[in-house]
Design an enzyme around this catalytic site. Structure first.
Site, PDB file in Angstrom:
ATOM      1  N   PRO A   1      25.621  28.538   6.464  1.00 57.31           N
ATOM      2  CA  PRO A   1      25.550  29.996   6.385  1.00 57.31           C
ATOM      3  C   PRO A   1      26.901  30.700   6.302  1.00 57.31           C
ATOM      4  O   PRO A   1      27.857  30.302   6.962  1.00 57.31           O
ATOM      5  CB  PRO A   1      24.820  30.390   7.678  1.00 57.31           C
ATOM      6  CG  PRO A   1      24.893  29.201   8.560  1.00 57.31           C
ATOM      7  CD  PRO A   1      24.966  28.006   7.657  1.00 57.31           C
ATOM      8  N   ASN A   2      26.915  31.705   5.467  1.00 52.48           N
ATOM      9  CA  ASN A   2      28.057  32.611   5.256  1.00 52.48           C
ATOM     10  C   ASN A   2      29.201  31.983   4.467  1.00 52.48           C
ATOM     11  O   ASN A   2      30.156  32.671   4.110  1.00 52.48           O
ATOM     12  CB  ASN A   2      28.581  33.172   6.594  1.00 52.48           C
ATOM     13  CG  ASN A   2      27.510  33.932   7.331  1.00 52.48           C
ATOM     14  OD1 ASN A   2      26.948  34.863   6.769  1.00 52.48           O
ATOM     15  ND2 ASN A   2      27.183  33.528   8.544  1.00 52.48           N
TER      16      ASN A   2
ATOM     17  N   ARG B   1      35.292  36.676   2.991  1.00 53.80           N
ATOM     18  CA  ARG B   1      34.948  36.742   4.411  1.00 53.80           C
ATOM     19  C   ARG B   1      36.174  36.419   5.278  1.00 53.80           C
ATOM     20  O   ARG B   1      36.777  35.357   5.117  1.00 53.80           O
ATOM     21  CB  ARG B   1      33.878  35.680   4.646  1.00 53.80           C
ATOM     22  CG  ARG B   1      33.533  35.405   6.052  1.00 53.80           C
ATOM     23  CD  ARG B   1      32.762  34.088   6.163  1.00 53.80           C
ATOM     24  NE  ARG B   1      32.367  33.898   7.542  1.00 53.80           N
ATOM     25  CZ  ARG B   1      31.997  32.744   8.050  1.00 53.80           C
ATOM     26  NH1 ARG B   1      31.958  31.659   7.289  1.00 53.80           N
ATOM     27  NH2 ARG B   1      31.664  32.652   9.315  1.00 53.80           N
TER      28      ARG B   1
ATOM     29  N   TYR C   1      39.631  32.203   6.882  1.00 56.43           N
ATOM     30  CA  TYR C   1      39.048  31.286   5.889  1.00 56.43           C
ATOM     31  C   TYR C   1      39.749  31.295   4.533  1.00 56.43           C
ATOM     32  O   TYR C   1      39.357  30.548   3.637  1.00 56.43           O
ATOM     33  CB  TYR C   1      37.559  31.604   5.712  1.00 56.43           C
ATOM     34  CG  TYR C   1      36.759  31.447   6.992  1.00 56.43           C
ATOM     35  CD1 TYR C   1      36.589  30.197   7.576  1.00 56.43           C
ATOM     36  CD2 TYR C   1      36.185  32.557   7.633  1.00 56.43           C
ATOM     37  CE1 TYR C   1      35.874  30.048   8.760  1.00 56.43           C
ATOM     38  CE2 TYR C   1      35.470  32.408   8.816  1.00 56.43           C
ATOM     39  CZ  TYR C   1      35.315  31.161   9.370  1.00 56.43           C
ATOM     40  OH  TYR C   1      34.611  31.005  10.538  1.00 56.43           O
TER      41      TYR C   1
ATOM     42  N   ASN D   1      29.620  21.050   5.972  1.00 56.76           N
ATOM     43  CA  ASN D   1      30.113  22.154   6.791  1.00 56.76           C
ATOM     44  C   ASN D   1      28.890  22.997   7.138  1.00 56.76           C
ATOM     45  O   ASN D   1      28.463  23.848   6.349  1.00 56.76           O
ATOM     46  CB  ASN D   1      31.162  22.985   6.057  1.00 56.76           C
ATOM     47  CG  ASN D   1      31.779  24.042   6.965  1.00 56.76           C
ATOM     48  OD1 ASN D   1      31.268  24.313   8.055  1.00 56.76           O
ATOM     49  ND2 ASN D   1      32.872  24.642   6.521  1.00 56.76           N
TER      50      ASN D   1
ATOM     51  N   ALA E   1      28.042  27.943  11.380  1.00 54.76           N
ATOM     52  CA  ALA E   1      27.620  28.270  12.754  1.00 54.76           C
ATOM     53  C   ALA E   1      26.500  27.351  13.253  1.00 54.76           C
ATOM     54  O   ALA E   1      26.356  27.151  14.471  1.00 54.76           O
ATOM     55  CB  ALA E   1      27.195  29.730  12.835  1.00 54.76           C
TER      56      ALA E   1
ATOM     57  N   GLU F   1      31.569  15.694   9.114  1.00 59.06           N
ATOM     58  CA  GLU F   1      31.510  17.124   9.460  1.00 59.06           C
ATOM     59  C   GLU F   1      32.879  17.732   9.170  1.00 59.06           C
ATOM     60  O   GLU F   1      33.895  17.189   9.610  1.00 59.06           O
ATOM     61  CB  GLU F   1      31.180  17.247  10.952  1.00 59.06           C
ATOM     62  CG  GLU F   1      31.266  18.674  11.477  1.00 59.06           C
ATOM     63  CD  GLU F   1      31.029  18.763  12.987  1.00 59.06           C
ATOM     64  OE1 GLU F   1      30.320  17.914  13.551  1.00 59.06           O
ATOM     65  OE2 GLU F   1      31.587  19.686  13.597  1.00 59.06           O
TER      66      GLU F   1
ATOM     67  N   HIS G   1      35.289  21.474   8.939  1.00 58.93           N
ATOM     68  CA  HIS G   1      35.466  22.900   9.180  1.00 58.93           C
ATOM     69  C   HIS G   1      36.781  23.342   8.563  1.00 58.93           C
ATOM     70  O   HIS G   1      37.778  22.608   8.636  1.00 58.93           O
ATOM     71  CB  HIS G   1      35.480  23.219  10.682  1.00 58.93           C
ATOM     72  CG  HIS G   1      34.200  22.820  11.342  1.00 58.93           C
ATOM     73  ND1 HIS G   1      33.044  23.545  11.185  1.00 58.93           N
ATOM     74  CD2 HIS G   1      33.889  21.738  12.086  1.00 58.93           C
ATOM     75  CE1 HIS G   1      32.067  22.932  11.835  1.00 58.93           C
ATOM     76  NE2 HIS G   1      32.545  21.830  12.381  1.00 58.93           N
TER      77      HIS G   1
ATOM     78  N   ARG H   1      39.554  28.362  18.692  1.00 60.38           N
ATOM     79  CA  ARG H   1      38.802  29.624  18.602  1.00 60.38           C
ATOM     80  C   ARG H   1      37.933  29.805  19.853  1.00 60.38           C
ATOM     81  O   ARG H   1      38.259  29.299  20.919  1.00 60.38           O
ATOM     82  CB  ARG H   1      38.011  29.628  17.289  1.00 60.38           C
ATOM     83  CG  ARG H   1      38.939  29.532  16.056  1.00 60.38           C
ATOM     84  CD  ARG H   1      38.178  29.552  14.756  1.00 60.38           C
ATOM     85  NE  ARG H   1      37.484  30.828  14.566  1.00 60.38           N
ATOM     86  CZ  ARG H   1      36.552  31.022  13.619  1.00 60.38           C
ATOM     87  NH1 ARG H   1      36.230  30.036  12.790  1.00 60.38           N
ATOM     88  NH2 ARG H   1      35.975  32.204  13.504  1.00 60.38           N
TER      89      ARG H   1
HETATM   90  C1  DQA Z   1      33.329  27.022  10.195  1.00 65.06           C
HETATM   91  C2  DQA Z   1      33.549  27.271  11.692  1.00 65.06           C
HETATM   92  C3  DQA Z   1      32.281  27.790  12.342  1.00 65.06           C
HETATM   93  O1  DQA Z   1      32.491  27.998  13.723  1.00 65.06           O
HETATM   94  C4  DQA Z   1      31.883  29.115  11.720  1.00 65.06           C
HETATM   95  O2  DQA Z   1      30.668  29.570  12.260  1.00 65.06           O
HETATM   96  C5  DQA Z   1      31.812  29.061  10.235  1.00 65.06           C
HETATM   97  C6  DQA Z   1      32.809  28.278   9.496  1.00 65.06           C
HETATM   98  C7  DQA Z   1      34.625  26.609   9.480  1.00 65.06           C
HETATM   99  O3  DQA Z   1      34.518  26.055   8.385  1.00 65.06           O
HETATM  100  O4  DQA Z   1      35.719  26.834   9.989  1.00 65.06           O
HETATM  101  O5  DQA Z   1      31.006  29.735   9.616  1.00 65.06           O
HETATM  102  O6  DQA Z   1      32.388  25.974  10.043  1.00 65.06           O
END
Ligand code: DQA
Length: 141
Positions: A9-10, A17, A22, A71, A74, A95, A97, A104
């Site tokens: 998501p997102n 964003r 990011y 990835n 959240a 995994e 990020h 964070r």
């Molecule tokens: C994320 C880190 C997550 O905590 C966050 O919710 C994201 C992006 C990252 O790629 O840094 O949406 O996965």
């Protein structure tokens, strides 16, 4: 070798964003760079904002690719269902990020996926994806 990159998501908003966290690059732009760099790898890409759709992609990917770069955004910190899907499939999952989740908020330090993943790469910006793919390529050669 076939690799699926699966974004949660997102992450469709990358480039717009919270650029201080990011970056300014859209994932589509970065994906072009990845495909050129790893031209021996067949890279496919999917993104969804929906937990169940991500699980469907993971289950389907087991029959279609050799490795998955995930990835889950959240959902990493909340989804037992996605962790169960990663456990259920034989395809290895790394995994990733973009941000360093350990510097964070505390709730980002928890990952349900990490214990069932091959490994975790976090904090290298978009390069986190390239590091994960490189690991799969190393193992495959
Ligand atoms: C994320 C880190 C997550 O905590 C966050 O919710 C994201 C992006 C990252 O790629 O840094 O949406 O996965």
């Amino acid at each position: 070798m076939k690799i699926l990159i699966l974004n949660g998501p997102n992450l469709n908003l990358l480039g717009e964003r919270e650029p201080s966290i990011y970056g300014n690059t859209s994932f589509e732009t970065y994906l072009d760079q990845l495909k050129k760099r790893f031209n021996e790898v067949e890279i496919t890409f999917q993104q969804s904002n929906h937990e169940g759709v991500l699980i469907d992609f993971l289950q389907k990917a087991e029959k279609e690719v050799d490795a998955i770069v995930l990835n889950a955004a959240a959902y990493t910190h909340t989804s037992i269902a996605i962790a169960d899907a990663v456990s259920a499939i034989k395809t290895p999952v790394i995994e990733v990020h973009i941000s360093n989740v350990y510097e964070r908020e505390d709730y980002r330090k928890q990952s349900y996926i990490a214990p069932v993943a091959k490994g975790v790469i976090a904090g290298f910006g978009l390069q986190s994806y390239a590091l994960a793919i490189q690991n799969f390529v190393n193992d495959n050669t």
